[in-house]
Design an enzyme around this catalytic site. Structure first.
Site, PDB file in Angstrom:
ATOM      1  N   HIS A 141      -4.466  -0.012  -8.075  1.00 36.42           N
ATOM      2  CA  HIS A 141      -3.263  -1.174  -8.061  1.00 36.42           C
ATOM      3  C   HIS A 141      -4.157  -2.461  -8.029  1.00 36.42           C
ATOM      4  O   HIS A 141      -3.555  -3.702  -8.242  1.00 36.42           O
ATOM      5  CB  HIS A 141      -2.573  -0.877  -6.901  1.00 36.42           C
ATOM      6  N   HIS A 193       5.231   2.500 -48.802  1.00 37.19           N
ATOM      7  CA  HIS A 193       5.458   1.828 -47.636  1.00 37.19           C
ATOM      8  C   HIS A 193       4.762   0.653 -47.448  1.00 37.19           C
ATOM      9  O   HIS A 193       5.088  -0.620 -47.296  1.00 37.19           O
ATOM     10  CB  HIS A 193       4.778   2.524 -46.561  1.00 37.19           C
TER      11      HIS A 193
END
Length: 691
Positions: free
Chosen positions: A484, A266
């Protein structure tokens, strides 16, 4: 048209394989396995289907090709070289070397013929979705019933890793909804990742997943040699006009190697004896490196000639189009030059100090509504927060498949759904379709731009003009609380090279942010407030466009005791603090610094006029103080998470009030006065610029 085998097909494929071995081995670094396994599909795609002209790599109606599994770039560089792009044999030999045009992963602007920068897995296929959206939009905008000017396909190679990354799922889900029939993806199903066989972590039914997205799914079980099967799959994919297509192609990674089919081939160069045996197996001289047989060169020369002919035929079509539709042709040519419409900046709104206080997200909406009317290439969207981001103008039409009756492909407003990372990567693809054909903008909360950090980083690396409308920019969003409220987000993106982070303090600064963002060769993040901001005395578009400027100067002849430097919603707080200190007999300057990156590009003389020697500088921002030491001696901010509650009370909790900032300013004045020494500007340092 049925598949016809060419006697040179096998030799061409094996040439690609042996070149991949030589390229990686010469560099002693890289990934030979995927290029060897995908050589057949690459040869087939380029020799039979791909419409491109190596001598005009920016031909508008060329097919786009994206290598999402970018580690396999030895394959793409090989194809570009053999076709005759500006990629020489010496470039192949310089693979992964310092300063080469063949870097370790594909980079747009570095290598001729590369459409997008790939490498981080999942980004490329998501970019391909953006490219396909751009094709559909430009076609719907400019094609005429009697003259189909734009009809290119977007092809993408991707691997198992791309399919595992969440960003790909986000983008591919949207692609199915949007019925992007000219998007064709080939999945290199070799069942190998770095950790080994995919059986250890990736056993889902990918075909069923993509069918559920609304894709057509085809499969070829022998990607090593079944050229007819591969040909038929691509031909079938081209016929499906209302669904994107995923072709599952079973290949053998490192085909021909002693390690074929294993992760050992790979990401490592092959051993000399393995490289030798591969060349013998494929009929090549094991002593010869970077060999391209004459017959292979002739095959690819003919492919290039075909591309040049297709380009010339299109030029003739365009000449007819230009004669019949001169207005549309003029607009198309202007966009391709990267030029904005003449006088567009006159549409930017301006404000006076006595105008009402308005949230900068609302000010942004006003700008968007104005520029959407005068910049037809500007498109916008939101990650399911349209009503909060205020990114849609009243006359906007949604970009939707006509069959849904929700809009059309000519629409300029994209409903991305709750897919921030996918939105970012798709916007990068939109920007990459052409120099100025599409200018993408998309909205979410500032905190959630972090979800898309990978896409923002690639936009910066690629110098792509992408605009993030990032609302709810601080603890000022209030009740939603610390999950948030962004604290570190701005510092993160300010640290990213070639990324412009704007935090405007009022209407003129918001207009300036858009003025600069629409002309930039970089992504821009516009951090915008939920709460109302007053229009400031002394702000103008021109002054704010420098990235930083003096909002309140010391009276002539008086030496300043202190300078406040601030951004966004805290500039008004700094002004309030300055007024309090002036009531105590102090002389205080106030600087607004809406964009560090643009300010940094100004002359040293100008920057030192804004932040001069002689007085301490205190930064004030409702965020992390990281990065502010470059512009201030002392920093006041928030180096912890926020809190849930009404925004005014949250600001008060963290001392972000005029009264408290004045107290902090007084402490700073006293501290530096006691030191009894000259105070140089924080900008007045030895290392003024570091590469």
């Amino acid at each position: 048209m049925a598949f016809t085998k060419d006697n040179n097909d096998e030799l061409c494929i094996n040439t690609i394989r042996t070149l991949a071995v030589d390229i990686v081995n010469k560099a002693n670094s890289g990934h030979p396995g995927a290029p060897m396994g995908m050589a057949p599909i690459a040869h087939l795609l380029w020799s039979r289907f791909l419409r491109c002209n190596p001598k005009n790599s920016h031909w508008l109606n060329r097919d786009r090709f994206v290598l999402s599994n970018g580690h396999a770039c030895a394959l793409q560089y090989t194809m570009l070289h053999m076709l005759g792009y500006d990629v020489t044999i010496d470039d192949l030999k310089a693979f992964r070397q310092l300063g080469s045009r063949t870097p370790g992963h594909p980079e747009v602007g570095v290598t001729d013929g590369i459409e997008v920068t790939t490498g981080p897995l999942g980004q490329g296929i998501s970019n391909a979705v953006g490219l396909a959206i751009a094709e559909a939009h430009i076609a719907a905008t400019f094609n005429k019933p009697d003259l189909e000017l734009i009809n290119n396909y977007t092809y993408c190679f991707l691997g198992d890793g791309c399919l595992q990354e969440g960003v790909a799922s986000e983008a591919c889900s949207l692609a199915g909804h949007l019925q992007l029939g000219r998007l064709i993806a080939v999945w290199d199903d070799n069942k190998i990742t770095i950790d080994g066989d995919t059986a250890v972590s990736f056993t889902e039914d990918v075909e069923m997943r993509f069918k559920s997205y609304g894709w057509q799914v085809l499969h070829v079980d022998n990607g090593d040699s079944d050229l007819e099967g591969m040909y038929n799959a691509i031909a079938e994919a081209q016929k499906e006009l209302f669904k994107p297509t995923l072709i599952r192609l079973r290949t053998t990674i490192g085909f021909g190697s002693k390690l074929q089919g294993t992760h050992g081939v790979h990401g490592n160069p092959l051993k000399p004896d393995d490289a030798e045996s591969i060349k013998k197996l494929f009929g090549f001289n094991p002593e010869e490196k970077f060999a391209i047989p004459q017959s292979t060169s002739e095959v690819y020369s003919k492919i290039a000639e075909r591309g040049a002919k297709l380009n010339e035929e299109w030029n003739k079509l365009y000449a007819q189009y230009k004669e019949k539709y001169p207005k549309e042709a003029e607009d198309l040519e202007r966009r391709q030059k990267g030029e904005l419409p003449q006088g567009w900046e006159n549409a930017l709104p301006t404000y006076k100090p006595d105008d009402p206080a308005v949230a900068s997200r609302k000010l942004s909406e006003t700008v968007i509504s104005k520029i959407a009317e005068v910049i037809p290439e500007f498109i916008c969207g939101s990650a399911d927060l349209t009503g909060s981001n205020l990114t849609r103008w009243k006359s906007a039409e949604d970009f939707q498949p006509p069959s849904t009756k929700l809009g059309s492909y000519a629409g300029r407003y994209l409903r991305y759904g709750v897919r921030e990372h996918g939105m970012g990567a798709i916007m990068n693809g939109l920007a990459a379709y052409g120099k100025g054909l599409v200018i993408p903008s998309g909205g979410t909360f500032l905190n959630f731009v972090s979800y898309a950090a990978g896409a923002v980083r690639l936009a910066a690396l690629s110098h792509q003009r992408v605009i993030w409308v990032a609302t709810h920019d601080s603890i000022g969003l209030g009740e939603d609380g610390p999950t948030h409220q962004p604290i570190e987000t701005v510092a993160h993106f300010r640290a990213l090279p070639n990324c412009m982070v704007w935090r405007p303090a009022d209407g003129n600064e918001t207009s300036a942010a858009y003025l600069q963002a629409l002309q930039a060769h970089a992504p821009s993040i516009l951090a915008l407030s939920r709460q109302n901001l007053p229009q400031l005395e002394g702000s103008t578009i021109e002054r704010a466009s420098k990235g930083g400027y003096v909002l309140k100067e010391a009276p002539q002849g008086k030496k300043a005791d202190l300078t406040f430097v601030s951004t966004g919603s805290e500039v008004a707080i700094a002004l309030e603090a300055a007024k309090i200190l002036e009531g105590q007999g102090k002389t205080v300057r106030v600087v607004s610094l809406p964009c560090f990156e643009v300010f940094d590009t100004q002359s040293r003389e100008y920057k030192l006029s804004v932040l001069p020697d002689g007085a301490p500088v205190v930064s004030v921002e409702a965020m992390s103080t990281q990065g502010w030491s470059k512009y201030s001696h002392e920093q006041y901010g928030i180096d912890t998470f926020g809190a849930s509650g009404p925004y005014a009370k949250v600001y008060e909790k963290y001392g972000l009030t005029g009264e408290n900032i004045a107290k902090q300013g007084e402490k700073v004045i006293d501290f530096y006065a006691k030191r009894g020494m000259d105070i140089p500007s924080p900008l007045n340092t030895c290392f003024t610029h570091v590469l």
